[in-house]
Motif scaffolding. Structure first.
Motif, PDB file in Angstrom:
ATOM      1  N   VAL A  53     -13.669  30.931   3.086  1.00 48.99           N
ATOM      2  CA  VAL A  53     -13.322  31.575   4.362  1.00 48.99           C
ATOM      3  C   VAL A  53     -13.986  30.793   5.484  1.00 48.99           C
ATOM      4  O   VAL A  53     -15.185  30.539   5.455  1.00 48.99           O
ATOM      5  CB  VAL A  53     -13.823  33.037   4.386  1.00 48.99           C
ATOM      6  CG1 VAL A  53     -13.573  33.662   5.758  1.00 48.99           C
ATOM      7  CG2 VAL A  53     -13.123  33.835   3.303  1.00 48.99           C
ATOM      8  N   CYS A  54     -13.185  30.380   6.456  1.00 48.77           N
ATOM      9  CA  CYS A  54     -13.728  29.558   7.527  1.00 48.77           C
ATOM     10  C   CYS A  54     -12.919  29.775   8.788  1.00 48.77           C
ATOM     11  O   CYS A  54     -11.691  29.718   8.761  1.00 48.77           O
ATOM     12  CB  CYS A  54     -13.689  28.088   7.127  1.00 48.77           C
ATOM     13  SG  CYS A  54     -14.424  27.027   8.374  1.00 48.77           S
ATOM     14  N   LYS A  55     -13.620  30.065   9.865  1.00 49.52           N
ATOM     15  CA  LYS A  55     -12.900  30.312  11.122  1.00 49.52           C
ATOM     16  C   LYS A  55     -12.670  29.042  11.922  1.00 49.52           C
ATOM     17  O   LYS A  55     -12.098  29.083  12.985  1.00 49.52           O
ATOM     18  CB  LYS A  55     -13.634  31.347  11.964  1.00 49.52           C
ATOM     19  CG  LYS A  55     -14.992  30.922  12.444  1.00 49.52           C
ATOM     20  CD  LYS A  55     -15.589  31.983  13.332  1.00 49.52           C
ATOM     21  CE  LYS A  55     -16.496  31.315  14.346  1.00 49.52           C
ATOM     22  NZ  LYS A  55     -16.939  32.100  15.426  1.00 49.52           N
ATOM     23  N   SER A  56     -13.119  27.893  11.382  1.00 41.06           N
ATOM     24  CA  SER A  56     -12.984  26.657  12.146  1.00 41.06           C
ATOM     25  C   SER A  56     -11.526  26.200  12.235  1.00 41.06           C
ATOM     26  O   SER A  56     -11.081  25.737  13.272  1.00 41.06           O
ATOM     27  CB  SER A  56     -13.837  25.553  11.506  1.00 41.06           C
ATOM     28  OG  SER A  56     -13.697  24.367  12.232  1.00 41.06           O
ATOM     29  N   GLY A  57     -10.787  26.328  11.142  1.00 36.41           N
ATOM     30  CA  GLY A  57      -9.373  25.961  11.174  1.00 36.41           C
ATOM     31  C   GLY A  57      -9.119  24.490  11.430  1.00 36.41           C
ATOM     32  O   GLY A  57      -8.158  24.123  12.117  1.00 36.41           O
ATOM     33  N   CYS A  58      -9.950  23.615  10.885  1.00 31.48           N
ATOM     34  CA  CYS A  58      -9.749  22.168  11.084  1.00 31.48           C
ATOM     35  C   CYS A  58      -8.353  21.771  10.601  1.00 31.48           C
ATOM     36  O   CYS A  58      -7.927  22.177   9.519  1.00 31.48           O
ATOM     37  CB  CYS A  58     -10.795  21.374  10.310  1.00 31.48           C
ATOM     38  SG  CYS A  58     -12.483  21.788  10.738  1.00 31.48           S
ATOM     39  N   LYS A  59      -7.692  20.945  11.403  1.00 31.76           N
ATOM     40  CA  LYS A  59      -6.300  20.623  11.100  1.00 31.76           C
ATOM     41  C   LYS A  59      -6.141  19.611   9.973  1.00 31.76           C
ATOM     42  O   LYS A  59      -5.030  19.248   9.629  1.00 31.76           O
ATOM     43  CB  LYS A  59      -5.611  20.094  12.366  1.00 31.76           C
ATOM     44  CG  LYS A  59      -5.476  21.125  13.462  1.00 31.76           C
ATOM     45  CD  LYS A  59      -4.736  20.506  14.624  1.00 31.76           C
ATOM     46  CE  LYS A  59      -4.657  21.444  15.793  1.00 31.76           C
ATOM     47  NZ  LYS A  59      -4.022  20.767  16.955  1.00 31.76           N
ATOM     48  N   PHE A  60      -7.262  19.105   9.460  1.00 30.25           N
ATOM     49  CA  PHE A  60      -7.188  18.153   8.339  1.00 30.25           C
ATOM     50  C   PHE A  60      -7.593  18.835   7.035  1.00 30.25           C
ATOM     51  O   PHE A  60      -7.713  18.184   6.009  1.00 30.25           O
ATOM     52  CB  PHE A  60      -8.110  16.948   8.594  1.00 30.25           C
ATOM     53  CG  PHE A  60      -9.522  17.340   8.930  1.00 30.25           C
ATOM     54  CD1 PHE A  60     -10.427  17.635   7.928  1.00 30.25           C
ATOM     55  CD2 PHE A  60      -9.921  17.451  10.248  1.00 30.25           C
ATOM     56  CE1 PHE A  60     -11.719  18.032   8.240  1.00 30.25           C
ATOM     57  CE2 PHE A  60     -11.216  17.843  10.569  1.00 30.25           C
ATOM     58  CZ  PHE A  60     -12.107  18.131   9.562  1.00 30.25           C
ATOM     59  N   CYS A  61      -7.809  20.163   7.076  1.00 25.03           N
ATOM     60  CA  CYS A  61      -8.382  20.851   5.917  1.00 25.03           C
ATOM     61  C   CYS A  61      -7.384  21.847   5.342  1.00 25.03           C
ATOM     62  O   CYS A  61      -6.966  22.788   6.019  1.00 25.03           O
ATOM     63  CB  CYS A  61      -9.657  21.577   6.343  1.00 25.03           C
ATOM     64  SG  CYS A  61     -10.362  22.615   5.066  1.00 25.03           S
ATOM     65  N   ASN A  62      -7.013  21.653   4.084  1.00 23.69           N
ATOM     66  CA  ASN A  62      -6.130  22.597   3.392  1.00 23.69           C
ATOM     67  C   ASN A  62      -6.909  23.609   2.577  1.00 23.69           C
ATOM     68  O   ASN A  62      -6.323  24.480   1.956  1.00 23.69           O
ATOM     69  CB  ASN A  62      -5.229  21.838   2.400  1.00 23.69           C
ATOM     70  CG  ASN A  62      -4.221  20.986   3.113  1.00 23.69           C
ATOM     71  OD1 ASN A  62      -3.826  21.291   4.232  1.00 23.69           O
ATOM     72  ND2 ASN A  62      -3.807  19.907   2.468  1.00 23.69           N
ATOM     73  N   PHE A  63      -8.214  23.450   2.569  1.00 22.83           N
ATOM     74  CA  PHE A  63      -9.035  24.226   1.642  1.00 22.83           C
ATOM     75  C   PHE A  63      -9.319  25.639   2.147  1.00 22.83           C
ATOM     76  O   PHE A  63      -9.314  26.594   1.383  1.00 22.83           O
ATOM     77  CB  PHE A  63     -10.347  23.465   1.411  1.00 22.83           C
ATOM     78  CG  PHE A  63     -11.404  24.282   0.760  1.00 22.83           C
ATOM     79  CD1 PHE A  63     -11.335  24.576  -0.591  1.00 22.83           C
ATOM     80  CD2 PHE A  63     -12.463  24.786   1.499  1.00 22.83           C
ATOM     81  CE1 PHE A  63     -12.306  25.361  -1.191  1.00 22.83           C
ATOM     82  CE2 PHE A  63     -13.431  25.560   0.902  1.00 22.83           C
ATOM     83  CZ  PHE A  63     -13.356  25.850  -0.441  1.00 22.83           C
ATOM     84  N   HIS A  64      -9.536  25.761   3.455  1.00 23.57           N
ATOM     85  CA  HIS A  64     -10.040  27.035   3.981  1.00 23.57           C
ATOM     86  C   HIS A  64      -8.941  28.091   4.064  1.00 23.57           C
ATOM     87  O   HIS A  64      -7.753  27.790   4.019  1.00 23.57           O
ATOM     88  CB  HIS A  64     -10.606  26.811   5.385  1.00 23.57           C
ATOM     89  CG  HIS A  64      -9.550  26.533   6.407  1.00 23.57           C
ATOM     90  ND1 HIS A  64      -8.971  25.294   6.581  1.00 23.57           N
ATOM     91  CD2 HIS A  64      -8.956  27.351   7.309  1.00 23.57           C
ATOM     92  CE1 HIS A  64      -8.083  25.358   7.553  1.00 23.57           C
ATOM     93  NE2 HIS A  64      -8.046  26.587   8.006  1.00 23.57           N
ATOM     94  N   CYS A  65      -9.371  29.346   4.209  1.00 25.59           N
ATOM     95  CA  CYS A  65      -8.435  30.414   4.555  1.00 25.59           C
ATOM     96  C   CYS A  65      -9.123  31.366   5.531  1.00 25.59           C
ATOM     97  O   CYS A  65     -10.337  31.277   5.757  1.00 25.59           O
ATOM     98  CB  CYS A  65      -7.928  31.143   3.316  1.00 25.59           C
ATOM     99  SG  CYS A  65      -9.160  32.181   2.541  1.00 25.59           S
ATOM    100  N   ALA A 180     -12.220  24.511  16.862  1.00 23.48           N
ATOM    101  CA  ALA A 180     -13.197  25.615  16.824  1.00 23.48           C
ATOM    102  C   ALA A 180     -14.519  25.201  16.179  1.00 23.48           C
ATOM    103  O   ALA A 180     -15.387  26.027  15.955  1.00 23.48           O
ATOM    104  CB  ALA A 180     -12.599  26.799  16.068  1.00 23.48           C
ATOM    105  N   LYS A 181     -14.635  23.935  15.875  1.00 26.19           N
ATOM    106  CA  LYS A 181     -15.862  23.469  15.222  1.00 26.19           C
ATOM    107  C   LYS A 181     -16.929  23.191  16.276  1.00 26.19           C
ATOM    108  O   LYS A 181     -16.605  22.812  17.396  1.00 26.19           O
ATOM    109  CB  LYS A 181     -15.540  22.161  14.478  1.00 26.19           C
ATOM    110  CG  LYS A 181     -16.332  21.965  13.223  1.00 26.19           C
ATOM    111  CD  LYS A 181     -15.695  20.860  12.415  1.00 26.19           C
ATOM    112  CE  LYS A 181     -16.232  20.864  11.010  1.00 26.19           C
ATOM    113  NZ  LYS A 181     -15.502  19.983  10.142  1.00 26.19           N
ATOM    114  N   PRO A 182     -18.210  23.362  15.936  1.00 28.59           N
ATOM    115  CA  PRO A 182     -19.257  22.988  16.891  1.00 28.59           C
ATOM    116  C   PRO A 182     -19.071  21.548  17.404  1.00 28.59           C
ATOM    117  O   PRO A 182     -18.524  20.690  16.712  1.00 28.59           O
ATOM    118  CB  PRO A 182     -20.540  23.158  16.066  1.00 28.59           C
ATOM    119  CG  PRO A 182     -20.193  24.231  15.084  1.00 28.59           C
ATOM    120  CD  PRO A 182     -18.751  23.982  14.721  1.00 28.59           C
TER     121      PRO A 182
HETATM  122  S1  SF4 Z   1     -13.277  21.239   6.961  1.00 31.57           S
HETATM  123 FE1  SF4 Z   1     -14.952  22.719   6.689  1.00 31.57          FE
HETATM  124  S2  SF4 Z   1     -15.255  23.554   8.747  1.00 31.57           S
HETATM  125 FE2  SF4 Z   1     -13.211  22.633   8.751  1.00 31.57          FE
HETATM  126  S3  SF4 Z   1     -11.795  24.293   8.183  1.00 31.57           S
HETATM  127 FE3  SF4 Z   1     -12.333  23.206   6.292  1.00 31.57          FE
HETATM  128  S4  SF4 Z   1     -14.033  24.401   5.471  1.00 31.57           S
HETATM  129 FE4  SF4 Z   1     -13.862  24.953   7.658  1.00 31.57          FE
END
Ligand code: SF4
Length: 352
Positions: A53-65, A180-182
């Motif tokens: 679970v991650c609120k960052s929502g990076c556009k290169f990341c398929n892993f988070h939800c 949304a990332k720092p």
């Molecule tokens: S790369 Fe890391 S910080 Fe970014 S959405 Fe994925 S899990 Fe979150």
């Protein structure tokens, strides 16, 4: 120590030096930078994700939800850690790479409890955990400073801080790929504070997406300057690890960002890393994203480390990185490149 290149000198060399000359110079610098010129180091660890679970929502990341995606969201349980750690120890691992996510409800107490529990049950296991963006996020969520967060995480069992989440240290780029990332400034601040506390860290760069070529050089110079600012005696960045953007199925790919990876460009980045980073000893080849063959050539282009066999990895793999290694294949690859493989720990001490 070698005199640092100026920014303009670095731009010029990156833009103009023939690949062969660039790699030859980087290889010559490797030989005067590492303690055993015929050795290439490698590691055994396991990437375990604390949560997806991650609120960052990076556009290169398929892993988070997102937290409301209850069919996908998880927080790893202690029973699951035990099973994963026991498997990893059987395979010779000495550390866990614990990657998190910016979970909107997991504050400092959660991580203190988790790290303390893991250390209580596995006191010799090293915890290479979180990253600068997660530390910033935990601090904000918990109403404490990032310095206090680092101190409390270390007291609970954090051994080293991975360099993840750097991407390209430019806020223009971060706004585009991970809004949304720092910020870049926050990444730099957390790393500087970790060095003040003598928590060893690494530094990374994920490139080949929307950045301009000179922004890669700027990133390297930021890392070099940050290392130069560490207190005397602090271990600072133990390694630099550049890797390429893997696009498969990502939002960036959907927005038309096509991969700009080429083997020659990757080798130029490895060589420039060795040439610019005059104060970081270890440069790691990213076999996971570029494949074994290119990683092998990187060992003659400035890199001196092959990283971990990664018993488990979910984040980059979910965006199309498919290469896998076991301990035999890792050592065979290093030997084929003309080096002696030596198993290491996170601080580059030999384990064999
Ligand atoms: S790369 Fe890391 S910080 Fe970014 S959405 Fe994925 S899990 Fe979150």
């Amino acid at each position: 120590m070698r005199e640092p290149l100026t920014r303009n000198e670095a731009y010029y060399i990156y833009d103009n030096a023939p690949l062969y000359e660039l790699c030859s110079v980087a290889d010559a610098i490797r030989k005067i930078s590492v303690k055993d010129i015929n050795v290439v180091t490698w590691q055994i660890d396991r990437n375990v994700n604390i949560t997806n679970v991650c609120k960052s929502g990076c556009k290169f990341c398929n892993f988070h939800c997102k937290p409301h995606e209850t069919d996908k969201a998880y927080i790893t349980t202690i029973a699951e850690y035990r099973q994963k750690i026991n498997e990893a120890l059987e395979l010779g691992a000495d550390q866990l790479l614990l990657q998190g996510g910016m979970h909107p409800r997991l504050g400092i107490e959660f991580y203190e409890k988790l790290f303390s529990q893991l250390k209580k049950e596995y006191p010799k296991l090293r915890l290479n955990a979180l990253g600068a963006p997660e530390v910033s996020h935990i601090a904000k969520l918990s109403g404490i400073t990032t310095l206090e967060t680092l101190k409390r995480l270390r007291s609970a069992g954090l051994d080293t801080l991975p360099g993840a989440g750097a991407e390209i240290l430019s806020d223009d780029i971060r706004k585009r790929i991970s809004p949304a990332k720092p910020s870049a400034r926050e990444w730099v601040q957390v790393m500087h504070e970790a060095h003040q506390l003598d928590i060893p860290t690494t530094a990374t760069m994920m490139y080949g997406h929307v950045e301009q070529p000179h922004q890669r050089i700027d990133h390297l110079i930021t890392i070099r300057d940050l290392q130069a600012a560490k207190p005397e005696g602090s271990r600072g960045f133990t390694a630099f690890i550049p890797w390429i953007f893997c696009p498969t199925g990502t939002r960036l790919e959907q927005e038309g960002v096509s991969p700009r990876f080429s083997a020659t460009e990757y080798l130029r980045i490895i060589a420039m890393s060795r040439i610019i980073l005059n104060n970081i000893t270890n440069i790691q080849a990213s076999w996971l994203t570029v494949g074994k063959e290119v990683a092998e050539i990187a060992l003659k282009s400035g890199a001196n480390d092959m990283g971990s066999i990664m018993i488990e990895e979910n984040v980059v793999s979910s965006a199309g990185a498919t290469t896998r290694f076991d301990r035999e294949a890792m050592q065979a690859t290093i030997r084929r490149a003309g080096f002696t493989p030596r198993l290491r720990d996170q601080l580059y001490n030999y384990r064999d």
